[in-house]
Design an enzyme around this catalytic site. Structure first.
Site, PDB file in Angstrom:
ATOM      1  N   ASP A  44      -8.446   3.738  -8.370  1.00 41.28           N
ATOM      2  CA  ASP A  44     -10.054   3.274  -7.985  1.00 41.28           C
ATOM      3  C   ASP A  44     -10.699   4.512  -7.691  1.00 41.28           C
ATOM      4  OD1 ASP A  44     -12.082   2.018  -7.562  1.00 41.28           O
ATOM      5  OD2 ASP A  44     -11.256   0.375  -6.948  1.00 41.28           O
ATOM      6  N   ASP A  80       0.840  -1.365  -0.047  1.00 46.70           N
ATOM      7  CA  ASP A  80      -0.049  -0.013  -0.026  1.00 46.70           C
ATOM      8  C   ASP A  80       0.883   1.221   0.048  1.00 46.70           C
ATOM      9  OD1 ASP A  80      -1.677   2.075   0.574  1.00 46.70           O
ATOM     10  OD2 ASP A  80      -2.947   0.744   1.829  1.00 46.70           O
TER      11      ASP A  80
END
EC number: 2.1.1.33
Length: 201
Positions: free
Chosen positions: A108, A85
């Site tokens: 996203d 991440d």
């Protein structure tokens, strides 16, 4: 090379990577891509700019492994792919003011309102991106979602980025722009891509 880190790992500044040792002269011009996907941009960038180093962070392990393997097969020593991440990895890997550019392509959009907090470009991440860039460094942001682009430009300008196209405006494609795998599909079909080119003053 695939790299992972535990979510609760402490930030130890003395352990920041020596990027010049890793990349050689290319490490003097260090850039970051967040969310490499299938790797169209990362591979194209590494081929086109051998004098620049690119670190790509991809959260999906399968995609990260595949991209790392492709980079190794093509002998792209100026490309390093990490799995994890970016919100956790970036501050542990890069010193403040150390990046020449950050590339964020088609993140996203998390359509549902209750998921908006998961969007990459929130207040905290926007400030982190600004802090990691060197003065004059560029944030290259692209999306196919107009609403997300308009929300992002407001938030990023609010934290201190200077918009090279003018406040609230979107950028044209640069002559040397490298498209991502997903972007090629949009360009081929004539669908719009919303671009931001934001500079750290």
């Amino acid at each position: 090379m695939i790299f992972s880190i535990e979510d609760d790992a402490p930030i130890v500044r003395d352990l920041l990577p020596d990027w010049r040792a890793r990349f050689g002269e290319a490490g003097g011009r260090l850039e970051l891509e967040i969310g490499c996907g299938h790797g169209g941009f990362a591979l194209g960038f590494a081929r086109a700019f051998p004098e620049r180093a690119l670190v790509g962070i991809e959260q999906r392990r399968k995609f990260a492994a595949e991209l790392a393997a492709k980079g190794a097969r093509h002998g792209l020593s100026n490309l390093l792919v990490l799995n994890g991440d970016a919100r956790l990895l970036a501050p542990r890997l890069f010193a403040a003011g150390s990046l020449a550019a950050i590339h964020v392509h088609f993140p996203d959009p998390w359509w549902k309102r209750r998921h908006h907090r998961r969007r990459l470009v929130d207040d905290r991440m926007s400030a982190l991106l600004l802090g990691l860039l060197a003065p004059g460094g560029v944030l290259d942001f692209r999306t196919d979602v107009e609403r997300y682009a308009r929300e992002a430009v407001v938030r990023l300008e609010e934290v201190g980025f200077r918009n090279a196209a003018g406040p609230g405006r979107f950028a044209e494609a640069a002559p040397d722009e490298i498209p991502s795998t997903r972007e090629r599909r949009y360009l081929a079909s004539g669908e719009p891509v919303w671009r931001l080119r934001l500079v750290k003053a």
